[in-house]
Scaffold this motif. Structure first.
Motif, PDB file in Angstrom:
ATOM      1  N   ARG A 291      -0.583  42.805  10.160  1.00 17.51           N
ATOM      2  CA  ARG A 291      -0.346  43.365   8.829  1.00 17.51           C
ATOM      3  C   ARG A 291      -0.883  44.784   8.709  1.00 17.51           C
ATOM      4  NH1 ARG A 291       1.676  40.296   5.764  1.00 17.51           N
ATOM      5  NH2 ARG A 291       1.065  39.783   3.701  1.00 17.51           N
ATOM      6  N   ARG A 292      -1.930  45.080   9.435  1.00 22.43           N
ATOM      7  CA  ARG A 292      -2.505  46.430   9.441  1.00 22.43           C
ATOM      8  C   ARG A 292      -2.717  46.808  10.909  1.00 22.43           C
ATOM      9  NH1 ARG A 292      -4.785  43.546   5.575  1.00 22.43           N
ATOM     10  NH2 ARG A 292      -6.641  43.092   6.825  1.00 22.43           N
ATOM     11  N   ILE A 293      -1.881  47.709  11.380  1.00 21.78           N
ATOM     12  CA  ILE A 293      -1.842  48.046  12.798  1.00 21.78           C
ATOM     13  C   ILE A 293      -2.264  49.494  12.985  1.00 21.78           C
ATOM     14  CG2 ILE A 293      -0.376  48.196  14.849  1.00 21.78           C
ATOM     15  CD1 ILE A 293       1.494  46.152  13.310  1.00 21.78           C
ATOM     16  N   LEU A 294      -3.263  49.702  13.809  1.00 17.06           N
ATOM     17  CA  LEU A 294      -3.758  51.044  14.119  1.00 17.06           C
ATOM     18  C   LEU A 294      -3.377  51.373  15.555  1.00 17.06           C
ATOM     19  CD1 LEU A 294      -5.462  53.459  13.151  1.00 17.06           C
ATOM     20  CD2 LEU A 294      -7.484  52.244  13.999  1.00 17.06           C
TER      21      LEU A 294
ATOM     22  N   ALA B  63       4.348  53.957  16.694  1.00 19.50           N
ATOM     23  CA  ALA B  63       4.059  53.542  15.322  1.00 19.50           C
ATOM     24  C   ALA B  63       5.338  53.493  14.484  1.00 19.50           C
ATOM     25  CB  ALA B  63       3.042  54.485  14.684  1.00 19.50           C
ATOM     26  N   ARG B  64       6.209  54.466  14.672  1.00 23.17           N
ATOM     27  CA  ARG B  64       7.492  54.465  13.948  1.00 23.17           C
ATOM     28  C   ARG B  64       8.312  53.222  14.299  1.00 23.17           C
ATOM     29  NH1 ARG B  64       8.640  60.622  15.041  1.00 23.17           N
ATOM     30  NH2 ARG B  64       7.848  61.513  13.114  1.00 23.17           N
TER      31      ARG B  64
ATOM     32  N   VAL C  51       1.906  55.267   8.150  1.00 20.04           N
ATOM     33  CA  VAL C  51       0.957  56.311   7.750  1.00 20.04           C
ATOM     34  C   VAL C  51       0.616  57.129   8.995  1.00 20.04           C
ATOM     35  CG1 VAL C  51      -1.331  56.803   6.813  1.00 20.04           C
ATOM     36  CG2 VAL C  51      -0.047  54.816   5.969  1.00 20.04           C
ATOM     37  N   HIS C  52       0.935  58.416   8.944  1.00 16.80           N
ATOM     38  CA  HIS C  52       0.568  59.326  10.034  1.00 16.80           C
ATOM     39  C   HIS C  52      -0.782  59.942   9.677  1.00 16.80           C
ATOM     40  CE1 HIS C  52       4.555  59.017  11.752  1.00 16.80           C
ATOM     41  NE2 HIS C  52       5.096  59.437  10.614  1.00 16.80           N
TER      42      HIS C  52
ATOM     43  N   MET D 159      -0.642  52.683  11.215  1.00 15.54           N
ATOM     44  CA  MET D 159      -1.214  54.037  11.248  1.00 15.54           C
ATOM     45  C   MET D 159      -1.260  54.522  12.683  1.00 15.54           C
ATOM     46  SD  MET D 159      -4.456  54.076   8.699  1.00 15.54           S
ATOM     47  CE  MET D 159      -4.340  53.411   7.056  1.00 15.54           C
ATOM     48  N   ASP D 160      -0.971  55.799  12.854  1.00 19.36           N
ATOM     49  CA  ASP D 160      -1.121  56.387  14.178  1.00 19.36           C
ATOM     50  C   ASP D 160      -2.056  57.581  14.087  1.00 19.36           C
ATOM     51  OD1 ASP D 160       0.838  59.076  14.618  1.00 19.36           O
ATOM     52  OD2 ASP D 160       1.403  57.791  12.948  1.00 19.36           O
TER      53      ASP D 160
END
Length: 178
Positions: free
Chosen positions: A2-5, A18-19, A30-31, A64-65
């Motif tokens: 759900r929240r990937i860094l 990330a895209r 989120v960039h 996020m990346d």
């Protein structure tokens, strides 16, 4: 997930991966380069970035990346999955130089407004940072990843093939996403 860094050296392919993840899983993208930098490549004050990073971290879902990890570690702590692109420095450097050539003096969508690609003394430092990433930053990343909680997933991708295989195996939607 759900929240990937997505983290790694400049030029590792964080933004591209990330895209792909955000699109396949229908998650907000989120960039961190876009969030961190101010027009003219100005860095925010530490306290300003801490507040901004905390607000980003608190969102219920995201991809996020970038490696602008906040000082308090909220971004990393909120990540349910951390993907580290641990690619060779020669590959990262060649990609960064290609990106510079393709986007010279242009703004990219993953960067803040007023931050075009450029070549100057700062970019030479950037190149050195990429080349020395394995010696300077890699040990810190290994330590950070060792300290992830048991409920956090960690994926380490070390080659272009591994990145492609990982992306190809992503589900087409995230079940139960909010």
């Amino acid at each position: 997930m759900r929240r990937i860094l997505v983290i790694g050296s400049p030029g590792a392919g964080k933004t591209t991966l990330a895209r792909r993840i955000a699109e396949r899983l229908s998650l907000p993208l989120v960039h961190l380069d876009r969030e961190y930098w101010r027009a003219g490549w100005v860095k925010p004050a530490d306290d300003e970035w801490e507040i901004q990073a905390a607000a980003l971290a608190e969102k219920p879902s995201w991809v996020m990346d970038g490696e602008y990890l906040d000082l308090s570690g909220k971004l990393l702590a909120r990540a349910t999955t951390v993907i580290w692109l641990d690619l060779p420095n020669w590959l990262c450097l060649s990609r960064a130089l290609k990106r510079l050539a393709l986007h010279y003096r242009k703004e990219r969508t993953d960067l803040a407004e007023g931050c075009p690609e450029y070549f100057n003394r700062d970019y030479v430092t950037f190149i050195k940072d990429i080349w020395t990433y394995p010696a300077r930053i890699r040990p810190k990343m290994i330590e950070l990843l060792r300290n992830l909680r048991p409920d956090q997933n960690c994926v380490i991708l070390r080659s272009r093939r591994e990145v492609e295989d990982f992306a190809a195996r992503l589900p087409s939607t995230l079940q139960g996403a909010a």
